[in-house]
Design an enzyme around this catalytic site. Sequence first.
Site, PDB file in Angstrom:
ATOM      1  N   ALA A  49       2.072   9.321  -4.609  1.00 44.77           N
ATOM      2  CA  ALA A  49       2.507  11.392  -4.273  1.00 44.77           C
ATOM      3  C   ALA A  49       3.678  12.162  -5.339  1.00 44.77           C
ATOM      4  CB  ALA A  49       3.455  10.475  -3.462  1.00 44.77           C
ATOM      5  N   LEU A  56       0.766  -1.230  -0.331  1.00 43.10           N
ATOM      6  CA  LEU A  56      -0.011   0.316   0.375  1.00 43.10           C
ATOM      7  C   LEU A  56       0.697   0.867  -0.149  1.00 43.10           C
ATOM      8  CD1 LEU A  56      -2.848   0.399   0.412  1.00 43.10           C
ATOM      9  CD2 LEU A  56      -2.983   0.758   2.530  1.00 43.10           C
ATOM     10  N   GLY A  96       1.867   2.138  -3.277  1.00 45.82           N
ATOM     11  CA  GLY A  96       1.759   3.006  -3.843  1.00 45.82           C
ATOM     12  C   GLY A  96       1.301   4.506  -3.599  1.00 45.82           C
ATOM     13  N   HIS A  97       1.302   4.477  -2.176  1.00 42.18           N
ATOM     14  CA  HIS A  97       1.153   5.377  -1.885  1.00 42.18           C
ATOM     15  C   HIS A  97       2.159   6.817  -2.193  1.00 42.18           C
ATOM     16  CE1 HIS A  97       0.660   8.966   1.141  1.00 42.18           C
ATOM     17  NE2 HIS A  97       1.489   9.163   1.471  1.00 42.18           N
ATOM     18  N   ILE A  98       3.114   6.513  -2.546  1.00 47.34           N
ATOM     19  CA  ILE A  98       4.463   6.435  -3.268  1.00 47.34           C
ATOM     20  C   ILE A  98       4.556   7.529  -4.000  1.00 47.34           C
ATOM     21  CG2 ILE A  98       7.236   7.272  -2.716  1.00 47.34           C
ATOM     22  CD1 ILE A  98       7.348   5.507  -0.143  1.00 47.34           C
TER      23      ILE A  98
END
Length: 214
Positions: free
Chosen positions: A173, A165, A168-170
């Site tokens: 961003a 997760l 994916g977040h990085i």
Amino acid sequence: MNRHNSLLRTPYAVRMSHWLMVICFFFVAMSGLSWFFPSLNWLNNLLGGPQLARILHPFMGMVIFLFLVFMFLRLVRYNLPEEGDGKWFANVGQVMGGKHVDELDTGKYNAGQKVLFWGIMGLIALLLISGVVIWRPYFAPLFSIPAIRIGLFVHALAGVLLMLLIIGHIYLAFWVRGSVDSMSSGYVSRKWARVHHPRWYRQVTGEAVKKDRP
Ligand code: HEM
């Protein structure tokens, strides 16, 4: 950035919590991975070798948990499900393609960010509970062997899911240009806010009064 032309999106305390937590997360994730496969054992050197990594991993995990509790309390009201979230998911292809769909009228966080938020919070809760069950020498002796086995399985699974997760977040961003400003200086440009989070933009600038009044 010229502060006259920008809006405060993430206050200092939330940014500090986020970045201190990211530092701890890096070390905890690396030491965790080091125990998955013998070929990754070398990663525990980042926390001073196998013995020290084994001692520090759960304590740093607790620090991550506490920072996330703080972030939860500060951000949960912006991440509650809303009627428009379904529309965001229906248009996710266009959003990812960089096309802006006016009728989405996104608030402070979009539906994808909300999924990330609840995913992180749910997985960290699982990691805390399973982590306590398997934490030798302090708590593990209080539990049965089958409970410890389940705890080990849940801990490993939740750890892998959280790392995926976060990857994916990085990626997202950096994919959405201007997002990282929200977590570095805390300020975003008015244009960025209008384009990506128009309803939040109206709320903080006061334009909401004119536009949202029936
Ligand atoms: C290099 C690593 C990371 C980068 C560049 C990064 C970047 C960001 C950015 C730019 C935001 C703000 C988005 C916005 O204001 O629209 C954000 C929010 C957030 N990040 Fe990270 N992040 C990183 C790692 C992490 C990690 C490791 C965690 C948790 C384990 C995390 C948890 C969160 C949470 C909970 C939010 C708030 C999201 C929401 O309220 O919907 N981040 N991050």
